[in-house]
Design an enzyme around this catalytic site. Structure first.
Site, PDB file in Angstrom:
ATOM      1  N   GLU A 186      28.953  46.663  64.904  1.00  0.00           N
ATOM      2  CA  GLU A 186      29.941  45.967  64.079  1.00  0.00           C
ATOM      3  C   GLU A 186      29.825  44.447  64.199  1.00  0.00           C
ATOM      4  O   GLU A 186      30.830  43.741  64.319  1.00  0.00           O
ATOM      5  CB  GLU A 186      31.357  46.435  64.429  1.00  0.00           C
ATOM      6  N   GLU A 265      31.705  55.683  61.627  1.00  0.00           N
ATOM      7  CA  GLU A 265      32.933  56.030  62.343  1.00  0.00           C
ATOM      8  C   GLU A 265      33.995  56.352  61.308  1.00  0.00           C
ATOM      9  O   GLU A 265      34.441  55.462  60.583  1.00  0.00           O
ATOM     10  CB  GLU A 265      33.427  54.883  63.227  1.00  0.00           C
TER      11      GLU A 265
END
Length: 628
Positions: A186, A265
């Protein structure tokens, strides 16, 4: 040599080479590949149905059972981070033993019919102290993580090469179960340094990871500006319902028109902060969204399938506009399909029902695997031996003296507490000002508690009524380094600058580092009077059978618990978590020892009990309570 002999020798050599080529493994198509918009497994289109679980958050004795539960829910893959902070607790000293044996975890997954996705970081976030970075990085002045700082890059490269030593035989390019690996984590939520991300990619390749690589970022085009890399598969992270899934994947497709569609995710639950709300999400929301993934051939990873527990000092922290610091709870249950104790939940059954309707031809689901460890209650027992923390200092720590207060990292300490000691100088008067507390300070004068300073509320001042000649003790607890956002590099702990009384700065400090990694030297005594300050309490309970349990810490204030030497983690009466999970493998038939460090003191005797289910009591608001 005659021409005939040369021709005969050449023919013999050619025959030998042909035989060698037949004996050597032929260069075959890789077991797992990415072609166009598809994942391919053994040459056939493949949809990844993954769930996340983390080997350090699950006692090793439970690994196989949790993996079987994943397979029985309909998953074909398990995803895990790699915890750098645990594997390299000090520079160059690596540990892949016991509960940190990631290779054993992955081999077990393969034995249970699961493939694996590995996310080695080096940064992993995951509500983990410092985002999984080892705290010793912060001992180097000016070092910047997630950057082109050569000191950081050298440390990360050493770590990745060491991880490769463990995982090399398990890569899909060698016939193993590891399908692909993630570059960083991320990064689009943190920065825009393309050179850094390209370096992170190069370091993984040069470490020997030759499986397909991918990047993972949160929803929103602004995150795609920094995270994804050219010619590298990009996946997206988000939560919500079907409409959110459609919108998020459309954003990704606009940014990256080609490549497999995958949710790196899908947040099937959420985590908790101390003093805030306990999070749950409806089972049907997750089930309907996963059904949409399956109907539309979108690969996915449930975050989390089983959260487990952030034992010991593992939890990290966040921050927000409203709160400068938000420490995470010990429980990492995450409202996941398999709960903290390994029990099947309604969310699990809802997801299993959906997945069962979208299996590949000839695929069937194994029977549901219930936890083999019973969850037991333990009658109330007394902790009637104690020792004041101030009296225990010679048993726990060697004092360090310095003119200015040193932070925890400058004391070569990673986790725990530091006790700062000084004497109120002559003519000093006014408020106590601590600049700044990282993260929670108990203020004591001549051994008597006077108040607390809580970083969550930006507290730095206390009107303590200090007078010259009094002994001042500041017990400062590291409650977890921030693990997400741009403040990672600022997360040194303890007292980070200075201490004043009014306009007088206090100098010449004595520090007592308290990592609390070994409590065996503590000496307890029966306690007949109430304790007025931080103290260790000891008690025992007896079992005729082992099982999982949850220690009920209601009635206690704030502190930490050890059972049979295992550090369960932090408790705090402000909630929402009011119990601490105790895994069955850490208990034994017969006598079991419990040690509690309570930072607030209390009655002459204290009690605990074990309950069969976790207790979450949600505070009314985020505002500071009257007393901690």
């Amino acid at each position: 040599m005659t021409g005939f002999r040369r021709r005969a020798a050449a023919c013999a050599l050619a025959a030998a080479l042909s035989l060698a080529m037949l004996a050597a493994p032929a260069t075959a198509a890789p077991r797992f590949a990415i072609e166009g918009d598809q994942f391919l497994l053994d040459g056939k289109p493949h949809l990844i149905r993954s769930g996340e679980m983390h080997y350090p958050r699950i006692p090793r004795e439970f690994w196989r059972e949790r993996l079987r539960q994943a397979r029985a829910m309909g998953l074909n893959t398990v995803t895990t981070y790699v915890f750098w902070n645990l594997h390299e607790p000090e520079p160059g000293r690596f540990d892949f033993s016991g509960n940190l044996d990631i290779a054993a975890f992955i081999r077990t997954a393969r034995e249970e019919g699961l493939d694996v996705i590995v996310r080695p970081g080096p940064y992993i976030c995951t509500e983990l102290d410092f985002g999984g970075f080892p705290a010793w990085l912060l001992r180097t002045p000016g070092l910047r993580v997630r950057s082109m700082d050569p000191r950081y890059l050298a440390a990360g490269e050493r770590y990745l090469r060491r991880v490769h030593q463990e995982l090399a035989p398990l890569l899909s390019t060698r016939g193993g179960p590891i399908l692909m690996m993630q570059i960083e984590n991320e990064y689009g939520s943190y920065g825009r340094d393309r050179d850094y991300m390209l370096t992170a990619q190069r370091q993984m390749i040069e470490a020997g990871f030759d499986v397909p690589l991918f990047t993972s970022d949160g929803p929103g085009p602004h995150y795609f500006e920094g995270g994804p890399l050219p010619d590298v598969t990009a996946v997206i992270n988000f939560d919500g319902e079907v409409a959110d899934a459609q919108a998020s994947l459309e954003e990704l497709r606009k940014f990256r028109p080609h490549g497999p569609r995958m949710v790196g995710e899908y947040w099937a639950g959420w985590f908790d902060h101390w003093g805030e709300q306990h999070h749950t999400t409806p089972p049907q929301r997750a089930a309907s969204t996963v059904e949409w993934f399956l109907q539309n051939k979108v690969s996915f990873n449930l975050y989390m399938f089983h959260g487990g527990t952030s034992f010991g000092w593992l939890p990290g922290a966040n921050y927000s506009r409203e709160m400068p610091y938000q420490p995470d709870t010990t429980s990492y249950d995450y409202d996941a399909p398999v709960d903290e104790a390994g029990r099947i939940t309604p969310k699990y059954r809802a997801l299993r029902e959906v997945i069962a309707q979208h299996l590949e031809a000839g695929e069937t689901l194994p029977a549901v695997v219930e936890s083999a460890a019973p969850t037991i209650a333990i009658p109330r027992f007394e902790l009637n031996q104690s020792v004041a923390l101030l009296d225990a200092l010679p048993m726990l720590s060697q004092p360090v003296r310095a003119q200015l207060p040193r932070n925890m990292e400058a004391l070569d300490q990673n986790y725990g507490f530091v006790l700062y000691r000084n004497t109120v100088p002559a003519k000093a008067s006014g408020k106590l000002v601590v600049d700044e507390v990282r993260d929670y300070a108990t203020v004591l004068c001549d051994g008597k508690p006077l108040g607390t300073l809580d970083r969550r509320f930006g507290e730095r001042e206390l009107d303590a009524g200090l007078k010259p000649g009094m002994r001042l003790d500041l017990l400062v607890e590291n409650m977890g380094r921030i693990n997400f956002g741009t403040r990672l590099d600022e997360e040194r702990k303890g007292i980070t600058r200075s201490v004043r009384i009014g306009d007088t700065e206090l100098l010449d400090w004595t520090h007592y580092p308290l990592p609390l990694s070994d409590l065996s030297r503590l000496r307890y005594a029966k306690q007949s009077q109430p304790r007025s300050g931080p103290a260790f309490w000891r008690g025992e309970f007896t079992l005729d059978r082992s099982g999982n349990t949850f220690l009920d810490t209601r009635g206690w204030g704030k502190g930490h618990v050890w059972v049979n030497g295992h550090h369960l983690g932090r408790y705090w009466k402000i909630g929402p978590q009011q119990t601490l999970f105790v895994p069955a493998p850490w208990l034994r038939r017969g006598s079991n020892e419990v040690v509690v460090l309570d930072a607030e003191g209390g009655p002459a005797s204290r009690e605990l009990s074990g309950v069969a289910d976790p207790i979450f009591e949600t505070p009314a608001s985020k505002t500071k309570p009257d007393a901690h």
